[in-house]
Design a protein around this motif. Structure first.
Motif, short mmCIF file in Angstrom:
data_model
loop_
_atom_site.label_atom_id
_atom_site.label_comp_id
_atom_site.label_asym_id
_atom_site.label_seq_id
_atom_site.Cartn_x
_atom_site.Cartn_y
_atom_site.Cartn_z
N VAL A 39 48.86 30.72 41.39
CA VAL A 39 48.20 30.52 42.28
C VAL A 39 47.34 28.96 42.62
CG1 VAL A 39 45.60 30.93 40.83
CG2 VAL A 39 47.30 31.97 40.16
N SER A 40 46.78 29.21 43.66
CA SER A 40 46.40 27.70 43.74
C SER A 40 45.35 27.03 43.03
CB SER A 40 45.11 28.35 44.99
OG SER A 40 44.16 28.86 45.31
N THR A 41 45.39 25.73 42.64
CA THR A 41 44.27 24.98 41.88
C THR A 41 42.75 24.68 42.54
OG1 THR A 41 45.23 22.78 43.45
CG2 THR A 41 46.78 23.43 41.37
N ILE A 42 42.03 23.97 41.85
CA ILE A 42 40.89 23.49 42.20
C ILE A 42 40.51 22.78 43.73
CG2 ILE A 42 41.04 20.94 41.33
CD1 ILE A 42 37.97 22.08 40.45
N VAL A 43 41.26 22.93 44.57
CA VAL A 43 41.27 22.45 45.75
C VAL A 43 42.69 23.04 46.73
CG1 VAL A 43 41.90 19.67 47.56
CG2 VAL A 43 41.38 19.89 45.48
N GLY A 44 41.81 24.17 47.33
CA GLY A 44 42.81 24.75 48.46
C GLY A 44 43.15 23.75 49.66
N GLY A 45 43.73 24.65 50.49
CA GLY A 45 43.94 24.18 51.62
C GLY A 45 43.18 24.35 52.64
N ARG A 68 52.31 26.85 39.16
CA ARG A 68 53.48 28.48 39.24
C ARG A 68 54.07 28.73 37.85
NH1 ARG A 68 57.51 28.93 43.96
NH2 ARG A 68 58.08 30.48 42.95
N SER A 69 53.76 28.31 36.68
CA SER A 69 53.67 28.81 36.03
C SER A 69 52.74 28.27 34.73
CB SER A 69 55.72 28.23 35.01
OG SER A 69 55.45 27.16 34.98
N GLY A 70 52.55 28.72 33.15
CA GLY A 70 51.65 28.14 31.86
C GLY A 70 50.41 28.94 32.67
N LEU A 71 49.19 28.57 32.24
CA LEU A 71 47.88 29.26 32.17
C LEU A 71 47.51 28.59 33.64
CD1 LEU A 71 46.76 29.11 28.71
CD2 LEU A 71 47.89 30.68 29.76
N ILE A 102 50.91 38.84 38.98
CA ILE A 102 51.29 37.64 39.02
C ILE A 102 51.41 36.97 37.85
CG2 ILE A 102 48.74 36.86 38.45
CD1 ILE A 102 51.51 34.43 40.20
N GLY A 103 50.65 37.53 36.73
CA GLY A 103 50.95 37.83 35.37
C GLY A 103 50.18 38.44 34.76
N TYR A 104 49.45 38.15 32.98
CA TYR A 104 48.62 38.56 32.43
C TYR A 104 47.56 37.74 31.83
CZ TYR A 104 52.87 41.78 32.07
OH TYR A 104 54.16 42.31 32.39
N ALA A 105 46.56 38.99 32.05
CA ALA A 105 45.08 38.13 31.78
C ALA A 105 44.82 37.36 30.04
CB ALA A 105 43.43 39.09 32.44
N GLU A 106 44.46 36.11 30.19
CA GLU A 106 44.03 35.81 28.95
C GLU A 106 42.99 35.75 28.80
OE1 GLU A 106 46.33 33.56 26.81
OE2 GLU A 106 47.82 35.38 27.67
N GLU A 107 42.23 36.41 29.44
CA GLU A 107 40.63 35.74 29.54
C GLU A 107 39.59 37.52 29.66
OE1 GLU A 107 38.88 31.45 29.17
OE2 GLU A 107 38.72 32.86 30.64
N ASP A 117 33.67 38.60 40.38
CA ASP A 117 32.93 36.40 41.19
C ASP A 117 33.51 35.18 39.58
OD1 ASP A 117 33.30 37.49 43.37
OD2 ASP A 117 30.82 37.77 43.03
N GLU A 118 34.21 35.77 38.68
CA GLU A 118 33.87 35.20 37.34
C GLU A 118 34.89 34.13 37.43
OE1 GLU A 118 30.97 36.60 33.85
OE2 GLU A 118 32.93 36.90 34.16
N LEU A 119 35.52 32.91 36.84
CA LEU A 119 36.64 32.34 37.02
C LEU A 119 37.28 33.04 35.67
CD1 LEU A 119 36.64 28.61 37.47
CD2 LEU A 119 38.11 30.51 38.47
N GLY A 120 38.48 33.14 35.55
CA GLY A 120 39.60 33.85 34.09
C GLY A 120 40.42 33.10 33.91
N SER A 121 41.09 33.47 32.40
CA SER A 121 42.62 32.49 32.61
C SER A 121 43.69 33.34 32.76
CB SER A 121 42.23 32.08 31.48
OG SER A 121 43.88 30.92 31.60
N ILE A 122 45.14 33.24 33.73
CA ILE A 122 45.72 34.13 33.39
C ILE A 122 47.03 33.43 32.98
CG2 ILE A 122 45.02 35.92 35.15
CD1 ILE A 122 46.98 34.48 37.66
N TRP A 123 48.00 34.26 32.76
CA TRP A 123 49.11 33.38 32.19
C TRP A 123 50.47 33.94 33.70
CZ3 TRP A 123 53.07 36.60 28.87
CH2 TRP A 123 54.35 36.21 29.10
N VAL A 124 50.33 32.80 34.26
CA VAL A 124 51.57 32.86 35.20
C VAL A 124 52.93 34.11 34.78
CG1 VAL A 124 52.44 31.74 37.39
CG2 VAL A 124 50.08 31.23 36.60
N CYS A 125 52.46 34.59 35.26
CA CYS A 125 54.56 34.95 34.89
C CYS A 125 54.78 35.59 35.59
CB CYS A 125 54.64 35.38 33.63
SG CYS A 125 53.90 36.98 32.62
#
Length: 119
Positions: A44-50, A60-63, A96-101, A106-114
């Motif tokens: 997942v790209s971070t708060i800054v794309g390119g 590449r891993s984590g939330l 990419i993984g599983y939803a944590e929220e 259009d909402e920001l949510g958290s996923i477990w990247v696996c």
């Protein structure tokens, strides 16, 4: 929630917006916005794309936080929609993984990247 594990730098192949799912690009070191669940999803790209040819970070891993493209429930397996946003995966999709929220379009949510593939 955003608790990234491994974060790597990649060079954008085409524009990569912030907080979207990405896959490998056409050459080593490149990554691009994922458009579906047919290719291996790598992070997942971070708060800054390119912009095309720019360096950006990929979680590449984590939330990681990602924009949702539809209503998502906790535990839903997540794949990429046509714009790289998160959507529920179907059988046979790379995920990419599983939803944590819980979240909606259009909402920001958290996923477990696996990354993996649904049977």
């Amino acid at each position: 929630m955003n608790i990234p594990g491994l974060t790597v730098a990649k060079t954008a192949e085409g524009e990569v917006k912030p907080r979207v799912i990405v896959c490998h690009g056409s050459e080593d070191g490149l990554a691009k916005t994922a458009i579906d669940g047919n290719a291996l999803l790598i992070g997942v790209s971070t708060i800054v794309g390119g912009g095309d040819g720019e360096v950006f970070d990929v979680v590449r891993s984590g939330l990681a936080q990602v924009f949702y493209s539809e209503a998502i429930a906790i535990g839903d397996p997540i794949t990429a929609a046509a714009d790289g946003r998160a959507k529920k995966a179907a059988s046979g999709d790379f995920i990419i993984g599983y939803a944590e929220e819980v979240g909606d379009t259009d909402e920001l949510g958290s996923i477990w990247v696996c990354p993996s593939k649904l049977a």
